[in-house]
Motif scaffolding. Sequence first.
Motif, PDB file in Angstrom:
ATOM      1  N   GLY A 199     -12.948   6.725   1.434  1.00 45.54           N
ATOM      2  CA  GLY A 199     -12.296   7.662   0.319  1.00 45.54           C
ATOM      3  C   GLY A 199     -12.595   7.560  -1.005  1.00 45.54           C
ATOM      4  N   LYS A 200     -12.581   8.823  -1.730  1.00 48.89           N
ATOM      5  CA  LYS A 200     -12.651   8.593  -3.200  1.00 48.89           C
ATOM      6  C   LYS A 200     -11.357   8.470  -3.880  1.00 48.89           C
ATOM      7  CE  LYS A 200     -16.977  11.510  -2.668  1.00 48.89           C
ATOM      8  NZ  LYS A 200     -17.645  12.556  -2.931  1.00 48.89           N
ATOM      9  N   THR A 201     -11.351   7.748  -4.866  1.00 53.79           N
ATOM     10  CA  THR A 201     -10.068   7.554  -5.676  1.00 53.79           C
ATOM     11  C   THR A 201     -10.187   8.405  -6.760  1.00 53.79           C
ATOM     12  OG1 THR A 201     -11.098   5.935  -7.138  1.00 53.79           O
ATOM     13  CG2 THR A 201      -9.875   5.090  -5.222  1.00 53.79           C
ATOM     14  N   GLU A 202      -8.998   9.418  -6.827  1.00 50.91           N
ATOM     15  CA  GLU A 202      -8.975  10.525  -7.897  1.00 50.91           C
ATOM     16  C   GLU A 202      -7.825   9.887  -8.941  1.00 50.91           C
ATOM     17  OE1 GLU A 202      -7.554  13.769  -5.977  1.00 50.91           O
ATOM     18  OE2 GLU A 202      -9.197  13.952  -4.360  1.00 50.91           O
ATOM     19  N   THR A 203      -6.715   9.378  -8.664  1.00 55.37           N
ATOM     20  CA  THR A 203      -5.675   8.816  -9.591  1.00 55.37           C
ATOM     21  C   THR A 203      -5.134   7.727  -8.937  1.00 55.37           C
ATOM     22  OG1 THR A 203      -4.204  10.426  -8.737  1.00 55.37           O
ATOM     23  CG2 THR A 203      -5.030  11.121 -10.573  1.00 55.37           C
ATOM     24  N   LYS A 204      -4.128   6.976  -9.381  1.00 54.98           N
ATOM     25  CA  LYS A 204      -3.737   5.826  -8.832  1.00 54.98           C
ATOM     26  C   LYS A 204      -2.610   6.149  -8.180  1.00 54.98           C
ATOM     27  CE  LYS A 204      -5.163   2.309 -11.834  1.00 54.98           C
ATOM     28  NZ  LYS A 204      -5.385   0.932 -11.853  1.00 54.98           N
ATOM     29  N   PRO A 205      -2.071   5.870  -6.907  1.00 53.63           N
ATOM     30  CA  PRO A 205      -0.937   6.411  -6.137  1.00 53.63           C
ATOM     31  C   PRO A 205       0.303   6.314  -6.980  1.00 53.63           C
ATOM     32  CG  PRO A 205      -2.326   4.574  -5.070  1.00 53.63           C
ATOM     33  CD  PRO A 205      -3.050   4.619  -6.373  1.00 53.63           C
ATOM     34  N   ALA A 206       0.371   5.281  -7.923  1.00 52.46           N
ATOM     35  CA  ALA A 206       1.639   5.268  -8.764  1.00 52.46           C
ATOM     36  C   ALA A 206       1.704   6.485  -9.650  1.00 52.46           C
ATOM     37  CB  ALA A 206       1.603   4.083  -9.636  1.00 52.46           C
ATOM     38  N   GLU A 207       0.655   6.749 -10.241  1.00 55.96           N
ATOM     39  CA  GLU A 207       0.603   7.808 -11.123  1.00 55.96           C
ATOM     40  C   GLU A 207       0.774   9.307 -10.198  1.00 55.96           C
ATOM     41  OE1 GLU A 207      -3.097   7.918 -13.009  1.00 55.96           O
ATOM     42  OE2 GLU A 207      -2.692   6.036 -13.973  1.00 55.96           O
ATOM     43  N   ILE A 209       0.913  -1.018   0.127  1.00 56.69           N
ATOM     44  CA  ILE A 209       0.123   0.019   0.244  1.00 56.69           C
ATOM     45  C   ILE A 209       0.799   1.313   0.040  1.00 56.69           C
ATOM     46  CG2 ILE A 209      -1.938  -0.946   1.134  1.00 56.69           C
ATOM     47  CD1 ILE A 209      -1.060   0.224   3.810  1.00 56.69           C
ATOM     48  N   ASN A 210       0.553   2.319  -0.349  1.00 61.96           N
ATOM     49  CA  ASN A 210       0.971   3.694  -0.246  1.00 61.96           C
ATOM     50  C   ASN A 210       0.495   4.378   1.001  1.00 61.96           C
ATOM     51  OD1 ASN A 210       1.880   6.483  -0.701  1.00 61.96           O
ATOM     52  ND2 ASN A 210       1.985   6.022  -2.639  1.00 61.96           N
ATOM     53  N   ALA A 211       0.929   4.103   1.923  1.00 61.39           N
ATOM     54  CA  ALA A 211       0.674   4.644   3.211  1.00 61.39           C
ATOM     55  C   ALA A 211       0.309   6.177   3.143  1.00 61.39           C
ATOM     56  CB  ALA A 211       1.173   4.128   4.452  1.00 61.39           C
ATOM     57  N   GLY A 212       1.365   6.969   2.571  1.00 61.27           N
ATOM     58  CA  GLY A 212       1.153   8.408   2.457  1.00 61.27           C
ATOM     59  C   GLY A 212      -0.074   8.747   1.632  1.00 61.27           C
ATOM     60  N   TYR A 213      -0.345   7.992   0.607  1.00 61.91           N
ATOM     61  CA  TYR A 213      -1.414   8.305  -0.409  1.00 61.91           C
ATOM     62  C   TYR A 213      -2.497   8.083   0.435  1.00 61.91           C
ATOM     63  CZ  TYR A 213      -4.706   8.057  -4.213  1.00 61.91           C
ATOM     64  OH  TYR A 213      -5.606   8.069  -4.940  1.00 61.91           O
ATOM     65  N   LEU A 214      -2.783   7.177   1.233  1.00 62.29           N
ATOM     66  CA  LEU A 214      -4.044   6.986   1.871  1.00 62.29           C
ATOM     67  C   LEU A 214      -4.314   7.758   3.258  1.00 62.29           C
ATOM     68  CD1 LEU A 214      -3.475   2.833   2.157  1.00 62.29           C
ATOM     69  CD2 LEU A 214      -5.089   4.044   1.063  1.00 62.29           C
ATOM     70  N   VAL A 270      10.932  -2.600  -3.897  1.00 57.58           N
ATOM     71  CA  VAL A 270      11.756  -2.402  -4.884  1.00 57.58           C
ATOM     72  C   VAL A 270      10.952  -2.821  -6.306  1.00 57.58           C
ATOM     73  CG1 VAL A 270      13.996  -2.842  -5.923  1.00 57.58           C
ATOM     74  CG2 VAL A 270      13.711  -2.618  -3.592  1.00 57.58           C
ATOM     75  N   PHE A 271      10.291  -3.676  -6.206  1.00 56.80           N
ATOM     76  CA  PHE A 271       9.625  -4.523  -7.297  1.00 56.80           C
ATOM     77  C   PHE A 271       8.415  -5.261  -6.731  1.00 56.80           C
ATOM     78  CE2 PHE A 271       8.741  -8.203 -10.041  1.00 56.80           C
ATOM     79  CZ  PHE A 271       8.044  -7.623 -11.151  1.00 56.80           C
ATOM     80  N   ALA A 272       7.195  -5.004  -7.676  1.00 58.34           N
ATOM     81  CA  ALA A 272       6.085  -5.663  -7.395  1.00 58.34           C
ATOM     82  C   ALA A 272       5.148  -6.237  -8.731  1.00 58.34           C
ATOM     83  CB  ALA A 272       5.242  -4.971  -6.598  1.00 58.34           C
ATOM     84  N   ALA A 273       4.665  -7.195  -8.617  1.00 61.74           N
ATOM     85  CA  ALA A 273       3.967  -7.883  -9.673  1.00 61.74           C
ATOM     86  C   ALA A 273       2.499  -6.761  -9.951  1.00 61.74           C
ATOM     87  CB  ALA A 273       3.606  -9.377  -9.503  1.00 61.74           C
ATOM     88  N   ASP A 274       2.170  -6.860 -10.934  1.00 60.75           N
ATOM     89  CA  ASP A 274       0.910  -6.167 -11.076  1.00 60.75           C
ATOM     90  C   ASP A 274      -0.216  -6.882 -10.158  1.00 60.75           C
ATOM     91  OD1 ASP A 274       1.908  -4.236 -13.010  1.00 60.75           O
ATOM     92  OD2 ASP A 274       1.253  -5.305 -14.843  1.00 60.75           O
ATOM     93  N   GLY A 275      -1.234  -5.936  -9.755  1.00 63.91           N
ATOM     94  CA  GLY A 275      -2.117  -6.489  -9.025  1.00 63.91           C
ATOM     95  C   GLY A 275      -1.837  -6.780  -7.578  1.00 63.91           C
ATOM     96  N   LYS A 276      -0.733  -6.235  -6.771  1.00 58.62           N
ATOM     97  CA  LYS A 276      -0.398  -6.298  -5.884  1.00 58.62           C
ATOM     98  C   LYS A 276      -0.469  -5.129  -4.812  1.00 58.62           C
ATOM     99  CE  LYS A 276       1.054 -10.587  -6.025  1.00 58.62           C
ATOM    100  NZ  LYS A 276       0.587 -11.704  -4.790  1.00 58.62           N
ATOM    101  N   ASP A 277      -0.700  -4.091  -5.728  1.00 57.49           N
ATOM    102  CA  ASP A 277      -0.998  -2.839  -4.804  1.00 57.49           C
ATOM    103  C   ASP A 277      -2.556  -2.720  -4.575  1.00 57.49           C
ATOM    104  OD1 ASP A 277      -1.403  -0.201  -4.046  1.00 57.49           O
ATOM    105  OD2 ASP A 277      -0.473   0.730  -6.039  1.00 57.49           O
ATOM    106  N   ILE A 278      -2.656  -2.630  -3.220  1.00 58.83           N
ATOM    107  CA  ILE A 278      -4.291  -2.782  -2.938  1.00 58.83           C
ATOM    108  C   ILE A 278      -4.477  -1.274  -2.084  1.00 58.83           C
ATOM    109  CG2 ILE A 278      -4.219  -5.112  -2.232  1.00 58.83           C
ATOM    110  CD1 ILE A 278      -3.835  -4.573   0.782  1.00 58.83           C
ATOM    111  N   THR A 279      -3.739  -0.415  -2.532  1.00 56.93           N
ATOM    112  CA  THR A 279      -3.970   0.834  -2.200  1.00 56.93           C
ATOM    113  C   THR A 279      -5.335   1.377  -2.173  1.00 56.93           C
ATOM    114  OG1 THR A 279      -1.698   1.524  -2.101  1.00 56.93           O
ATOM    115  CG2 THR A 279      -3.156   3.380  -2.053  1.00 56.93           C
ATOM    116  N   GLU A 280      -5.830   1.266  -3.369  1.00 49.22           N
ATOM    117  CA  GLU A 280      -7.261   1.776  -3.695  1.00 49.22           C
ATOM    118  C   GLU A 280      -8.267   1.069  -3.074  1.00 49.22           C
ATOM    119  OE1 GLU A 280      -8.117   4.536  -5.716  1.00 49.22           O
ATOM    120  OE2 GLU A 280      -5.534   4.664  -5.779  1.00 49.22           O
ATOM    121  N   ASP A 281      -8.071  -0.306  -2.893  1.00 49.84           N
ATOM    122  CA  ASP A 281      -9.062  -1.017  -2.061  1.00 49.84           C
ATOM    123  C   ASP A 281      -9.225  -0.503  -0.533  1.00 49.84           C
ATOM    124  OD1 ASP A 281      -9.216  -2.714  -4.289  1.00 49.84           O
ATOM    125  OD2 ASP A 281      -7.981  -4.048  -3.968  1.00 49.84           O
ATOM    126  N   VAL A 282      -7.893  -0.279  -0.016  1.00 48.73           N
ATOM    127  CA  VAL A 282      -7.855   0.301   1.294  1.00 48.73           C
ATOM    128  C   VAL A 282      -8.538   1.589   1.328  1.00 48.73           C
ATOM    129  CG1 VAL A 282      -6.522   1.121   3.234  1.00 48.73           C
ATOM    130  CG2 VAL A 282      -5.732  -1.171   1.977  1.00 48.73           C
TER     131      VAL A 282
END
Length: 180
Positions: free
Chosen positions: A169-177, A30-35, A151-163
């Motif tokens: 919360g409302k999602t605006e952009t993906k955390p990676a973007e 997860i991207n804790a700062g984004y959350l 450092v590396f993660a396979a696609d689908g392993k980012d659960i930031t938006e789910d959290v």
Amino acid sequence: MKKVVKATALSLALALTSSMAMAAENIAFINAGYLFQHHPDREAVAKKLDSEFKTQADKLAANKKSIDAKIASLQKDAQNPKNRPSELKKREDEINKLMKDHDEEVRKFQVENDKRQNEERAKLLEGIQVATNNIAKDKGYTYVLDANSVVFAADGKDITEDVLKAIGGKTETKPAEATK
């Protein structure tokens, strides 16, 4: 020779077992700062804290302005040779006491403000933690890391938006973007 065969067999068994254990790990991030930045309650908490401390902050600002005016008056009076040095010294001592008392009040204010901000921040972070734990359990993740340590993660392993959705919360952009 028998010992070498046994040691080799044991080493192979351990290697096979440890690689099977590693394969069983399911890790997300997860991207804790984004959350935290996009937490739905963050702005309301900030406004609440501002209003909670506004009166005291205004009082301290007015007190500082008053002290500054007294300092300016003393400096102006010190230029006049008609004023007695003993009277000027007495006023200077009074101003120094006022400044010392003011500094102590400011310190107390800052300590209380920091304490309240930490309490409110902890509540927000606890909500993120609970939501992360629930999603990790539901999806069968054994570990969830912060994106800053990945450092590396396979696609689908980012659960930031789910959290983020789980905490309302409302999602605006993906955390990676958002970090690019």
